[in-house]
Design a protein around this motif. Structure first.
Motif, PDB file in Angstrom:
ATOM      1  N   PRO A 105       5.028  14.769 -15.431  1.00 50.25           N
ATOM      2  CA  PRO A 105       3.745  14.911 -15.088  1.00 50.25           C
ATOM      3  C   PRO A 105       3.052  14.362 -16.417  1.00 50.25           C
ATOM      4  CG  PRO A 105       4.508  17.024 -15.331  1.00 50.25           C
ATOM      5  CD  PRO A 105       5.741  15.958 -15.546  1.00 50.25           C
ATOM      6  N   TRP A 108      -3.306  14.374 -17.613  1.00 48.78           N
ATOM      7  CA  TRP A 108      -4.287  14.854 -16.937  1.00 48.78           C
ATOM      8  C   TRP A 108      -3.767  15.769 -15.700  1.00 48.78           C
ATOM      9  CZ3 TRP A 108      -8.925  15.832 -16.326  1.00 48.78           C
ATOM     10  CH2 TRP A 108      -9.584  15.936 -15.248  1.00 48.78           C
ATOM     11  N   ARG A 109      -2.512  15.573 -15.572  1.00 44.46           N
ATOM     12  CA  ARG A 109      -1.850  16.396 -14.313  1.00 44.46           C
ATOM     13  C   ARG A 109      -1.659  17.737 -15.039  1.00 44.46           C
ATOM     14  NH1 ARG A 109       2.427  14.463 -10.044  1.00 44.46           N
ATOM     15  NH2 ARG A 109       2.213  15.796  -8.472  1.00 44.46           N
ATOM     16  N   GLN A 110      -1.027  17.878 -16.042  1.00 44.38           N
ATOM     17  CA  GLN A 110      -0.746  19.060 -16.752  1.00 44.38           C
ATOM     18  C   GLN A 110      -2.188  19.764 -17.249  1.00 44.38           C
ATOM     19  OE1 GLN A 110       1.413  17.992 -20.235  1.00 44.38           O
ATOM     20  NE2 GLN A 110       3.419  17.623 -19.357  1.00 44.38           N
ATOM     21  N   ARG A 112      -4.916  19.842 -15.464  1.00 47.19           N
ATOM     22  CA  ARG A 112      -5.431  20.137 -14.336  1.00 47.19           C
ATOM     23  C   ARG A 112      -4.638  21.274 -13.661  1.00 47.19           C
ATOM     24  NH1 ARG A 112      -5.310  15.815  -9.607  1.00 47.19           N
ATOM     25  NH2 ARG A 112      -3.201  16.280  -9.977  1.00 47.19           N
ATOM     26  N   HIS A 113      -3.460  21.252 -13.845  1.00 45.57           N
ATOM     27  CA  HIS A 113      -2.419  22.398 -13.530  1.00 45.57           C
ATOM     28  C   HIS A 113      -2.646  23.854 -14.359  1.00 45.57           C
ATOM     29  CE1 HIS A 113       1.045  24.918 -12.027  1.00 45.57           C
ATOM     30  NE2 HIS A 113       1.372  24.914 -13.333  1.00 45.57           N
ATOM     31  N   LEU A 114      -2.950  23.439 -15.546  1.00 43.15           N
ATOM     32  CA  LEU A 114      -3.356  24.766 -16.462  1.00 43.15           C
ATOM     33  C   LEU A 114      -4.787  25.159 -16.161  1.00 43.15           C
ATOM     34  CD1 LEU A 114      -2.085  23.226 -19.901  1.00 43.15           C
ATOM     35  CD2 LEU A 114      -1.092  25.357 -18.615  1.00 43.15           C
ATOM     36  N   ARG A 116      -6.425  25.060 -13.032  1.00 42.24           N
ATOM     37  CA  ARG A 116      -6.120  25.845 -11.825  1.00 42.24           C
ATOM     38  C   ARG A 116      -5.268  27.052 -12.025  1.00 42.24           C
ATOM     39  NH1 ARG A 116      -3.987  21.180  -7.564  1.00 42.24           N
ATOM     40  NH2 ARG A 116      -5.815  20.180  -7.392  1.00 42.24           N
ATOM     41  N   THR A 117      -4.380  27.060 -12.748  1.00 43.58           N
ATOM     42  CA  THR A 117      -3.749  28.544 -13.085  1.00 43.58           C
ATOM     43  C   THR A 117      -4.778  29.542 -13.875  1.00 43.58           C
ATOM     44  OG1 THR A 117      -1.690  27.156 -13.413  1.00 43.58           O
ATOM     45  CG2 THR A 117      -1.829  29.627 -14.219  1.00 43.58           C
TER      46      THR A 117
END
Length: 138
Positions: A105, A108-110, A112-114, A116-117
């Motif tokens: 990933p 940007w994807r990492q 966004r995931h952090l 959201r978490t």
């Protein structure tokens, strides 16, 4: 660089990035194998000839290799894409499968995931006004 073909010990799971190609007798094609990909012979026998690679001030051409049914060639240590000519080596149909590694990933994807978490762990009803394990700033 190419490695020696090895028999496949465990069956491959077919991810979404797997492509199966059939070769008729005498047919050949050029493939660009991305880093981390696997070339798997599922039927017949194919001959592999790699394109010359730049090694400083000289070109190096790896020796030809053959893959029989059930054998695979992993380009695991390669950091660049490799061009390979795949030719049907027998007088019957051959079939190969190219399996690409799932890309890592992006940044940007990492992020966004952090995010959201972190936001999913926030509880608005909490009395101590904490944000996960970090005190909330208000």
């Amino acid at each position: 660089m190419p490695q020696h073909p090895t028999p496949l010990a465990t069956p491959c799971t077919s991810p979404a990035a797997a492509v199966t190609l059939g070769l008729t007798p005498g047919q050949s094609l050029w493939l660009c194998l991305p880093p981390g990909s696997v070339l798997h012979a599922t039927q017949g026998e194919v001959s592999l000839r790699f394109a010359p690679r730049d090694c400083g001030h000289a070109l190096h051409t790896p020796p030809q290799t053959r893959l029989g049914a059930g054998e695979h060639l992993a380009a695991g240590g390669a950091t660049q894409a490799a061009w390979v000519q795949v030719a049907n080596a027998l007088h019957c149909r051959a079939e190969i499968q190219v399996i690409e590694r799932t890309p890592a990933p992006g940044l940007w994807r990492q992020a966004r995931h952090l995010l959201r978490t972190a936001l999913a762990g926030r509880d608005e009803t909490a009395q101590d006004h904490t944000f996960g394990n970090v005190p909330a700033l208000r």
